[in-house]
Design a protein around this motif. Sequence first.
Motif, short mmCIF file in Angstrom:
data_model
loop_
_atom_site.label_atom_id
_atom_site.label_comp_id
_atom_site.label_asym_id
_atom_site.label_seq_id
_atom_site.Cartn_x
_atom_site.Cartn_y
_atom_site.Cartn_z
N ARG A 83 3.87 -91.18 27.96
CA ARG A 83 5.24 -91.01 28.42
C ARG A 83 5.32 -90.23 29.74
O ARG A 83 6.06 -90.61 30.65
N VAL A 84 4.57 -89.15 29.81
CA VAL A 84 4.59 -88.33 31.03
C VAL A 84 4.05 -89.14 32.21
O VAL A 84 4.64 -89.15 33.30
N LYS A 128 -1.73 -80.44 35.17
CA LYS A 128 -2.65 -80.88 36.23
C LYS A 128 -2.24 -82.26 36.75
O LYS A 128 -2.30 -82.52 37.96
N MET A 129 -1.81 -83.13 35.83
CA MET A 129 -1.33 -84.45 36.25
C MET A 129 -0.12 -84.32 37.15
O MET A 129 -0.02 -84.98 38.19
N LEU A 130 0.82 -83.46 36.76
CA LEU A 130 2.01 -83.24 37.58
C LEU A 130 1.64 -82.68 38.94
O LEU A 130 2.15 -83.14 39.97
N ILE A 131 0.77 -81.71 38.97
CA ILE A 131 0.35 -81.09 40.24
C ILE A 131 -0.31 -82.12 41.14
O ILE A 131 -0.11 -82.13 42.36
N LEU A 157 11.44 -84.94 25.40
CA LEU A 157 11.12 -83.74 26.18
C LEU A 157 11.57 -82.48 25.45
O LEU A 157 10.94 -81.43 25.54
N ASN A 158 12.68 -82.59 24.72
CA ASN A 158 13.21 -81.43 24.01
C ASN A 158 12.58 -81.25 22.64
O ASN A 158 12.62 -80.15 22.08
N SER A 159 12.05 -82.32 22.08
CA SER A 159 11.60 -82.28 20.69
C SER A 159 10.10 -82.52 20.58
O SER A 159 9.62 -83.10 19.62
N SER A 160 9.36 -82.09 21.57
CA SER A 160 7.91 -82.25 21.53
C SER A 160 7.26 -80.91 21.84
O SER A 160 7.93 -79.89 22.03
N PHE A 161 5.96 -80.92 21.93
CA PHE A 161 5.18 -79.70 22.15
C PHE A 161 4.92 -79.45 23.64
O PHE A 161 4.08 -78.63 23.99
N LEU A 166 7.17 -77.43 32.12
CA LEU A 166 6.89 -78.84 32.36
C LEU A 166 8.11 -79.69 32.00
O LEU A 166 8.44 -80.65 32.70
N LYS A 167 8.80 -79.33 30.92
CA LYS A 167 10.02 -80.06 30.54
C LYS A 167 11.04 -80.01 31.67
O LYS A 167 11.65 -81.04 32.03
N ILE A 168 11.25 -78.84 32.23
CA ILE A 168 12.25 -78.67 33.29
C ILE A 168 11.89 -79.53 34.50
O ILE A 168 12.74 -80.23 35.07
#
Length: 585
Positions: A83-84, A128-131, A157-161, A166-168
Amino acid sequence: MIDLWRIDSEIIKSYNLDTKMKKPNSKRFYHCVKTLCPIIYLVCLIANFSCSNPKSEEYFVRPCKFVSDYEYNDTTKYAITCRVWGLLKYYHPNVTAGKLDWDKVLLESLEAISYVNTPDALNLELNKMLISAGEYSYKEDKEWNDSLKMNVNLSWLNSSFIDDSLKIELKKIASLEVKYPSFYGVDYEHIVLQNEKNYDFEVSSSQKSVNLRLLSFFRYWNVIYYFFPHKYLMDRSWDVILSEYIPKFIESVDPQSYNNTFLKLVATLNDGHAYIITDNESPKDFRDIIEKVDDITIVRVNAGELQKGDIISSIGKQNIKQVRDSLSVFTAASTQGNKDFRINCSIGQMIFGQKNLVKVFRGDKSLEINVVPVDYKKENLQIYRWISDGIGYVDLSQVTNKDINPLFESLSEADGIIFDLTKAGPYRMEIEPFVCHLFEKKEIQLSSMVYPDPMHPGAFIWRKNFQTTIPDSLSSPIYKGKIVVLINESTQSGLETIALEIRNNCNSTLVGRTTSGALGRVTFVPLLGQRASFSNFALFSADGTELQRKGINPDIVVLPTIDAIRNGRDEILDAGIDFIIKRQM
């Protein structure tokens, strides 16, 4: 498991893409669509895919079944990664601009994630993927619309770990407007997913092979998630299927199991345009050899040692019900009628494409027949001809532009013409020169359409109540006799649309059975060693009801019968002839 035979011939080829163009090249786009799908070309002329001002359009809204809660385990760590990676692929400005090899980023992440066993460790890899995607300028898109809210699920995003920071950041990225053309998005000019890499790899238990298989699955899952307009019509939630199929792809350590896993996955779309296409497709045509009448599977033609009217009881060691059930899970279709048709084709391939022991009932006898491969060839009949006193017949699957004027000149005095759309396959004519012989009005009423919004992946836009005008240059004498159109469960895609537009725009009668229920354009997804396809936009009836998974219903319903098959009759054609004869009286 045999390779399932693909019903439609491939109609769209890949082109070299100009990723620097600022907006779609409308002239080349319309030429491409006009060549490949003429009736859709008419729609596109009105729809105007220039994407110049999508915010002024009405968005298509249908709620989907979403999964929001993800507790950490060895499956959900990959589901969240998928998903990310997909969200960044279609929304992060640097990725959509083509500045990174996003496949490479995923493969590197999967290598590390395979050793991850805690939520904190996974969050580290996802950050790291986001960066790796790089810095970007943030400007919130104020047009976050209902179509996006309904078709793209961000509640995970709100209901995961995933950690809060990272969610923001992911929510911010998801609120951006995407510049068209997106590097990995749908290229409307060529009707393909663009810039997706192909890989040569061997399916094995190695970690490299596992990661490549997951890459192929994640690519396909995200393409369907963001660009398939019919998720809400699926029997099962696409979110649920994500978690279900991750272990299956990990465990598919040989080519056959990998291929079978993908076939089963594609079948979950409930889409008649959903195929897996490989280089070793069967060149033989196994249509219309086998028929299903109620629960009976029967041979329609004389082929090899089998005779028309033979009722099949078993193939090899499986009874016919087991055969049909085993094929069903691999067979993608929009409706049950079309699924039965495709299973019939696969049974034809099983029987006549290889050696097999087939048990049949012939009359009151039970026979065991060792069938050898048969090169069955259908009789090539005239494209158009007189079939009865005052009744003409046209096989629209064979008609080309050069045939249109001669056929109407030849059949102009007919009391009725039967146009046959039951011969599955791509049609070869442009629609405008054809319908100008049938439609008295120059203004043509077209179907409503829904297509993806390229600036907001996951959102879809309406185009409603189209009309277009037949140009004066195509002015032709109008045929005044009865118009009958033959349809059945093999009538699919553009052929369905032709039937619909004839019904909408002239006095005609549809005879046969409900069509496939897979209308609209096809988009291809490059996979590893394969390609997949799906319906990329949707067509609707004039009142806004779905045609996908419903099809076009005939005015006169004709079901197959054992008696007609044994006597070699085409029951739908016979019904069309009977209808015209009754009107002649």
